[in-house]
Design a protein around this motif. Structure first.
Motif, PDB file in Angstrom:
ATOM      1  N   GLU A 141       5.024  -2.592   7.785  1.00 21.76           N
ATOM      2  CA  GLU A 141       3.729  -2.592   8.477  1.00 21.76           C
ATOM      3  C   GLU A 141       3.538  -1.305   9.270  1.00 21.76           C
ATOM      4  O   GLU A 141       2.442  -0.727   9.288  1.00 21.76           O
ATOM      5  CB  GLU A 141       3.630  -3.796   9.412  1.00 21.76           C
ATOM      6  N   LYS A 142       4.594  -0.822   9.907  1.00 22.02           N
ATOM      7  CA  LYS A 142       4.484   0.395  10.720  1.00 22.02           C
ATOM      8  C   LYS A 142       4.114   1.600   9.861  1.00 22.02           C
ATOM      9  O   LYS A 142       3.267   2.416  10.238  1.00 22.02           O
ATOM     10  CB  LYS A 142       5.803   0.646  11.457  1.00 22.02           C
ATOM     11  N   ILE A 143       4.754   1.716   8.690  1.00 20.47           N
ATOM     12  CA  ILE A 143       4.460   2.853   7.815  1.00 20.47           C
ATOM     13  C   ILE A 143       3.047   2.739   7.241  1.00 20.47           C
ATOM     14  O   ILE A 143       2.309   3.730   7.166  1.00 20.47           O
ATOM     15  CB  ILE A 143       5.518   2.951   6.697  1.00 20.47           C
ATOM     16  N   CYS A 144       2.651   1.538   6.856  1.00 19.78           N
ATOM     17  CA  CYS A 144       1.297   1.363   6.306  1.00 19.78           C
ATOM     18  C   CYS A 144       0.234   1.657   7.360  1.00 19.78           C
ATOM     19  O   CYS A 144      -0.808   2.262   7.062  1.00 19.78           O
ATOM     20  CB  CYS A 144       1.132  -0.053   5.760  1.00 19.78           C
ATOM     21  N   ARG A 145       0.474   1.250   8.594  1.00 15.96           N
ATOM     22  CA  ARG A 145      -0.503   1.489   9.662  1.00 15.96           C
ATOM     23  C   ARG A 145      -0.638   2.974   9.989  1.00 15.96           C
ATOM     24  O   ARG A 145      -1.700   3.434  10.407  1.00 15.96           O
ATOM     25  CB  ARG A 145      -0.103   0.719  10.923  1.00 15.96           C
ATOM     26  N   SER A 146       0.454   3.722   9.833  1.00 17.43           N
ATOM     27  CA  SER A 146       0.422   5.142  10.190  1.00 17.43           C
ATOM     28  C   SER A 146       0.061   6.032   9.008  1.00 17.43           C
ATOM     29  O   SER A 146       0.039   7.257   9.135  1.00 17.43           O
ATOM     30  CB  SER A 146       1.786   5.568  10.747  1.00 17.43           C
ATOM     31  N   ALA A 147      -0.227   5.433   7.847  1.00 18.80           N
ATOM     32  CA  ALA A 147      -0.487   6.218   6.637  1.00 18.80           C
ATOM     33  C   ALA A 147      -1.795   6.997   6.751  1.00 18.80           C
ATOM     34  O   ALA A 147      -2.803   6.481   7.241  1.00 18.80           O
ATOM     35  CB  ALA A 147      -0.532   5.304   5.418  1.00 18.80           C
ATOM     36  N   ILE A 148      -1.774   8.248   6.270  1.00 26.21           N
ATOM     37  CA  ILE A 148      -3.016   9.015   6.147  1.00 26.21           C
ATOM     38  C   ILE A 148      -3.595   8.843   4.744  1.00 26.21           C
ATOM     39  O   ILE A 148      -4.759   9.164   4.506  1.00 26.21           O
ATOM     40  CB  ILE A 148      -2.788  10.507   6.436  1.00 26.21           C
ATOM     41  N   HIS A 149      -2.751   8.337   3.820  1.00 25.27           N
ATOM     42  CA  HIS A 149      -3.247   8.074   2.465  1.00 25.27           C
ATOM     43  C   HIS A 149      -2.388   7.013   1.799  1.00 25.27           C
ATOM     44  O   HIS A 149      -1.157   7.065   1.848  1.00 25.27           O
ATOM     45  CB  HIS A 149      -3.224   9.337   1.598  1.00 25.27           C
ATOM     46  N   MET A 150      -3.073   6.044   1.175  1.00 26.87           N
ATOM     47  CA  MET A 150      -2.451   5.076   0.284  1.00 26.87           C
ATOM     48  C   MET A 150      -3.334   4.966  -0.954  1.00 26.87           C
ATOM     49  O   MET A 150      -4.526   5.298  -0.898  1.00 26.87           O
ATOM     50  CB  MET A 150      -2.314   3.706   0.963  1.00 26.87           C
ATOM     51  N   PRO A 151      -2.783   4.531  -2.085  1.00 31.70           N
ATOM     52  CA  PRO A 151      -3.619   4.394  -3.283  1.00 31.70           C
ATOM     53  C   PRO A 151      -4.827   3.493  -3.024  1.00 31.70           C
ATOM     54  O   PRO A 151      -4.741   2.515  -2.274  1.00 31.70           O
ATOM     55  CB  PRO A 151      -2.661   3.764  -4.298  1.00 31.70           C
ATOM     56  N   LYS A 152      -5.943   3.834  -3.645  1.00 34.56           N
ATOM     57  CA  LYS A 152      -7.147   3.025  -3.489  1.00 34.56           C
ATOM     58  C   LYS A 152      -6.937   1.648  -4.114  1.00 34.56           C
ATOM     59  O   LYS A 152      -6.233   1.494  -5.107  1.00 34.56           O
ATOM     60  CB  LYS A 152      -8.340   3.718  -4.148  1.00 34.56           C
ATOM     61  N   ASP A 153      -7.593   0.667  -3.523  1.00 30.96           N
ATOM     62  CA  ASP A 153      -7.560  -0.709  -4.041  1.00 30.96           C
ATOM     63  C   ASP A 153      -6.135  -1.236  -4.168  1.00 30.96           C
ATOM     64  O   ASP A 153      -5.813  -1.998  -5.089  1.00 30.96           O
ATOM     65  CB  ASP A 153      -8.264  -0.798  -5.401  1.00 30.96           C
ATOM     66  N   VAL A 154      -5.261  -0.822  -3.247  1.00 30.30           N
ATOM     67  CA  VAL A 154      -3.879  -1.286  -3.308  1.00 30.30           C
ATOM     68  C   VAL A 154      -3.829  -2.777  -2.991  1.00 30.30           C
ATOM     69  O   VAL A 154      -4.483  -3.259  -2.065  1.00 30.30           O
ATOM     70  CB  VAL A 154      -2.988  -0.484  -2.337  1.00 30.30           C
ATOM     71  N   GLN A 155      -3.070  -3.527  -3.785  1.00 33.16           N
ATOM     72  CA  GLN A 155      -2.904  -4.959  -3.587  1.00 33.16           C
ATOM     73  C   GLN A 155      -1.573  -5.228  -2.880  1.00 33.16           C
ATOM     74  O   GLN A 155      -0.648  -4.411  -2.923  1.00 33.16           O
ATOM     75  CB  GLN A 155      -2.936  -5.688  -4.933  1.00 33.16           C
ATOM     76  N   ALA A 156      -1.478  -6.391  -2.242  1.00 34.39           N
ATOM     77  CA  ALA A 156      -0.272  -6.719  -1.472  1.00 34.39           C
ATOM     78  C   ALA A 156       0.978  -6.670  -2.336  1.00 34.39           C
ATOM     79  O   ALA A 156       2.039  -6.212  -1.889  1.00 34.39           O
ATOM     80  CB  ALA A 156      -0.425  -8.098  -0.831  1.00 34.39           C
ATOM     81  N   GLU A 157       0.869  -7.113  -3.599  1.00 33.77           N
ATOM     82  CA  GLU A 157       2.050  -7.136  -4.462  1.00 33.77           C
ATOM     83  C   GLU A 157       2.500  -5.737  -4.882  1.00 33.77           C
ATOM     84  O   GLU A 157       3.611  -5.561  -5.392  1.00 33.77           O
ATOM     85  CB  GLU A 157       1.794  -7.990  -5.706  1.00 33.77           C
ATOM     86  N   MET A 158       1.646  -4.718  -4.662  1.00 33.15           N
ATOM     87  CA  MET A 158       2.008  -3.342  -5.006  1.00 33.15           C
ATOM     88  C   MET A 158       2.761  -2.644  -3.877  1.00 33.15           C
ATOM     89  O   MET A 158       3.436  -1.632  -4.102  1.00 33.15           O
ATOM     90  CB  MET A 158       0.745  -2.539  -5.341  1.00 33.15           C
ATOM     91  N   ILE A 159       2.642  -3.166  -2.666  1.00 31.26           N
ATOM     92  CA  ILE A 159       3.187  -2.474  -1.499  1.00 31.26           C
ATOM     93  C   ILE A 159       4.713  -2.338  -1.536  1.00 31.26           C
ATOM     94  O   ILE A 159       5.241  -1.271  -1.196  1.00 31.26           O
ATOM     95  CB  ILE A 159       2.706  -3.160  -0.207  1.00 31.26           C
ATOM     96  N   PRO A 160       5.489  -3.379  -1.919  1.00 29.27           N
ATOM     97  CA  PRO A 160       6.948  -3.204  -1.926  1.00 29.27           C
ATOM     98  C   PRO A 160       7.421  -2.008  -2.744  1.00 29.27           C
ATOM     99  O   PRO A 160       8.272  -1.238  -2.285  1.00 29.27           O
ATOM    100  CB  PRO A 160       7.455  -4.528  -2.504  1.00 29.27           C
TER     101      PRO A 160
END
Length: 484
Positions: A372-391
């Motif tokens: 959660e900490k890394i996702c919250r601090s991200a300046i970019h993540m893939p568009k339309d990312v789904q929860a099952e893709m995060i791991p």
């Protein structure tokens, strides 16, 4: 097994060897073996008979003292065998053995360059197979108008701008038209930037994760093999992993008791129990609350003490567990808690993080909600990312940084002088995360090791994971509590 069945079987085993047992001796032996599952009972009886034969006693009535001595020898053998194959390394013990110090480490500046050097060193090993030629930032000002590729740390500059920084210089980044390869990109991370350089700015065309040296499982394991530890493998070896085992929740305690009861016929080798251990922190009475909660766990383990005599229980604290802290690493649970388990064997109080060696397998255990900490601090993540893709995104990113928590120190506070404990080097065979994110299993690839996360124990049902070291298999396990 029923006591009458055990009694008949013991009598038969001794009688065919020309021995008999007095009533008291037989009752004592039955009492020692009655709580074992059938498989464990059969193995124990075979060893008892073997030790009795070695005593070279004459045929006839065996007295109670001789049988007690035989059981003591057996218990000592089992304990020694268990200790040979098990070693827990706490963070502060590892820190004490690491004599390397830095004059700037107290400022935190040295921390980031040590992280950078680790990634760069791993990258250089693989560079001969790459088309890209990495240049240092101080040399790119002579390459204006050319396409260049740099390895650098992503930092925040003045205003809304970001800069890339290595150990030679820094340069302003224009990310407006940049494309990103799959991954999670955040401030403080070490990434590969490709683009066209002007005198003051790098117009970035592509950002990607560093591709590090290929992981070779067999070579890495053999290089780190400790000759003191047995390489004997058993397909039945198992490690059970629990996270957020809330000891102040009656349903959690009941479910954990039932799970131990279910495993009693064939006990696993190790139980890794990770915090949080308390669901609520109270302003007053926190110490009494925590001691009461851990006494509940001690009572459960006491009930199964003879069955799990050769199983190890490792308690790994969360930051909110006693004593509550805001920085990593977390020390083991305090003496006031440890006293609750003083009469129980094989209870181990670990730091967070810690390393575990079981036979020829190396594990790194870390309890934090870092996803959660890394996702919250991200300046970019893939568009339309789904929860099952995060791991997968998270594991690819974290392993590319070779660090358990690659965020800046001001975001996820680590004592600077201990940051090396969070390096993913030497590489463990298994990275065991105990994150509150939903449980997952990310298999080993050329870029990362097996990474597993059991998720919170109390979810829709009660969830945990079982790892089979010899088979290299991880099972997601779910226990459904029947309130009836």
């Amino acid at each position: 097994m029923e006591q009458n069945e055990i009694r008949r079987h013991i009598n038969r085993q001794f009688s065919i060897r020309g021995h008999s047992l007095s009533k008291d001796t037989l009752s004592y032996l039955v009492d020692q073996l009655k709580d074992m599952g059938r498989e464990q009972y059969q193995k124990t009886m075979a060893k008892v008979m073997e030790l009795v034969e070695k005593e070279n006693v004459d045929s006839g009535l065996l007295d109670l003292n001789l049988l007690k001595n035989v059981l003591k020898v057996l218990s000592r053998q089992q304990k020694n065998e268990s200790e040979i194959n098990f070693k827990l390394e706490n963070a502060f013990e590892l820190l004490a053995t690491n004599k390397e110090t830095s004059r700037d480490v107290h400022l935190g500046t040295d921390v980031y360059w040590k992280r950078f050097d680790l990634v760069k060193k791993s990258l250089i090993k693989n560079q001969s197979t790459e088309d890209d030629v990495f240049v240092s930032i101080d040399s790119i000002f002579n390459l204006c108008g050319s396409k260049i590729c740099i390895l650098a740390q992503l930092c925040r500059g003045d205003g809304a701008w970001f800069v890339a920084e290595d150990q030679t210089a820094r340069i302003k980044l224009d990310l407006t038209e940049a494309t990103y390869e799959p991954g999670i990109y955040f401030e403080g991370g070490i990434f590969v930037f490709e683009g066209i350089c002007s005198f003051t700015t790098l117009k970035v065309e592509k950002v990607s994760l560093p591709k590090l040296a290929r992981i070779n499982s067999e070579e890495n394991t053999s290089q780190r093999q400790d000759v003191r530890f047995s390489r004997r493998r058993d397909p039945n070896d198992r490690i059970c992993i629990f996270s957020d085992l809330l000891l102040d929740n009656d349903k959690v305690l009941k479910a954990f008791y039932r799970i131990l009861d279910g495993f009693s016929s064939n006990p696993p080798n190790i139980f890794v129990l990770c915090g949080r251990f308390l669901s609520v922190q109270r302003a007053y009475g926190y110490t009494d609350q925590s001691i009461t909660a851990f006494r509940h766990l001690a009572n459960i383990l006491s009930h199964f003490s003879t069955i799990y005599l050769n199983s190890h229980f490792i308690l790994v604290p969360h930051q909110e567990d006693p004593p509550p802290l805001i920085t990593f690493p977390c020390p083991p649970l305090p003496p006031s808690v440890q006293k609750c388990f003083k009469d129980l064997p094989n209870i181990h109080f670990a730091s967070n993080p810690c390393r575990l060696i079981f036979k020829d397998r190396h594990f790194l255990i870390f309890r934090d909600d870092v996803i959660e900490k890394i996702c919250r601090s991200a300046i970019h993540m893939p568009k339309d990312v789904q929860a099952e893709m995060i791991p997968k995104l998270f594991c690819d990113t974290m392993w590319s940084q070779r660090h358990l928590s690659p965020l800046p120190l001001f975001y996820n506070s680590i004592q600077p002088e201990t940051d090396k404990l969070f390096h993913l080097w030497p590489e463990p065979d298994v990275l065991l995360l105990a994150d509150k994110f939903k449980g997952f299993i990310e298999e080993e690839t050329s870029q990362r090791r097996l990474t597993i996360n059991p998720g919170p124990f109390l979810a829709e049902n009660f969830e945990f994971q079982v790892y089979f070291p010899t088979l290299g298999r991880v099972d997601n396990s779910v226990f459904v509590l029947d309130d009836n």
